[in-house]
Design an enzyme around this catalytic site. Structure first.
Site, mmCIF file in Angstrom:
data_model
loop_
_atom_site.group_PDB
_atom_site.id
_atom_site.type_symbol
_atom_site.label_atom_id
_atom_site.label_comp_id
_atom_site.label_asym_id
_atom_site.label_seq_id
_atom_site.Cartn_x
_atom_site.Cartn_y
_atom_site.Cartn_z
ATOM 1 N N HIS A 16 -13.136 2.605 -54.602
ATOM 2 C CA HIS A 16 -12.438 2.132 -55.791
ATOM 3 C C HIS A 16 -11.429 1.050 -55.418
ATOM 4 C CE1 HIS A 16 -8.672 5.011 -55.831
ATOM 5 N NE2 HIS A 16 -8.846 4.440 -54.673
ATOM 6 N N CYS A 35 -4.001 -0.420 -52.116
ATOM 7 C CA CYS A 35 -5.024 0.080 -53.043
ATOM 8 C C CYS A 35 -5.546 -1.016 -53.967
ATOM 9 C CB CYS A 35 -4.479 1.243 -53.866
ATOM 10 S SG CYS A 35 -4.079 2.664 -52.857
ATOM 11 N N HIS A 41 -11.884 0.182 -51.255
ATOM 12 C CA HIS A 41 -11.742 1.121 -50.139
ATOM 13 C C HIS A 41 -12.265 2.460 -50.625
ATOM 14 C CE1 HIS A 41 -8.104 1.804 -52.525
ATOM 15 N NE2 HIS A 41 -8.192 3.057 -52.101
ATOM 16 N N HIS A 43 -12.722 6.928 -50.530
ATOM 17 C CA HIS A 43 -12.087 8.226 -50.338
ATOM 18 C C HIS A 43 -13.155 9.309 -50.252
ATOM 19 C CE1 HIS A 43 -7.942 6.994 -51.078
ATOM 20 N NE2 HIS A 43 -8.390 6.243 -52.062
ATOM 21 N N ASP A 81 -20.936 10.146 -56.786
ATOM 22 C CA ASP A 81 -21.085 10.226 -55.332
ATOM 23 C C ASP A 81 -21.736 8.960 -54.771
ATOM 24 O OD1 ASP A 81 -20.899 11.427 -52.811
ATOM 25 O OD2 ASP A 81 -22.947 12.193 -52.952
ATOM 26 N N HIS A 82 -21.091 8.399 -53.743
ATOM 27 C CA HIS A 82 -21.559 7.162 -53.100
ATOM 28 C C HIS A 82 -21.642 6.003 -54.083
ATOM 29 C CE1 HIS A 82 -22.336 9.885 -49.816
ATOM 30 N NE2 HIS A 82 -22.522 8.853 -49.015
ATOM 31 N N GLU A 126 -7.664 13.501 -53.457
ATOM 32 C CA GLU A 126 -8.063 12.152 -53.064
ATOM 33 C C GLU A 126 -7.978 11.986 -51.547
ATOM 34 O OE1 GLU A 126 -7.749 8.255 -55.532
ATOM 35 O OE2 GLU A 126 -5.868 8.495 -54.441
#
Ligand code: NI
Length: 137
Positions: A16, A35, A41, A43, A81-82, A126
């Protein structure tokens, strides 16, 4: 019947960027720090999904945890996811994907689909040190 809270923990990886398009780059850098970096980047998110309800006297369950697991996989993980949350999830085209906003999104998707009991609590991790809690209000 006694009531219980049942929790399933699920995991997803996602990228994100925290950026307000209506504000300047300087404002974003000041507000979101690293961020807001343009190239995103990632998480390793953990999501604790808690359902509350009375214990069914026949099954002894509040909710069948395998049904809950499949529901979370289908409704959330398949879409998160991913993924790049900003680019791949339409909801976050107009909403900054902070942990708070991701938790609210997960609630909005999951709460109407819970098959027994009711969604009582979400905890979105997170990082191993940062989490947010949301209970639908
Ligand atoms: Ni981040």
């Amino acid at each position: 019947m006694p009531a219980c809270r049942v929790t399933r923990r699920v995991h997803f990886n996602a990228a994100h960027r925290l950026y307000h398009p209506g504000r300047s780059d300087e404002w974003n850098a000041r507000t979101f720090g690293v961020c807001a970096n343009p190239n995103y980047h990632g998480h390793n998110y953990e999501l604790d999904v808690t359902v509350e309800g009375e214990i069914d006297p026949e099954t002894g369950y509040v909710v069948d945890i395998n049904v809950l697991k499949r529901l979370v996989e289908e409704k959330l993980l398949a879409h998160l996811d991913h993924k790049n949350l900003n680019l791949d999830v339409p909801h976050f085209a107009a909403v900054i994907p902070t942990a708070e906003n991701i938790a609210v999104y997960c609630w909005q998707v999951l709460a109407p689909a819970i098959p027994a009991g009711r969604l009582a609590h979400l905890r979105l991790w997170e990082t191993p040190r940062n989490y947010v809690d949301f209970e639908g209000r």
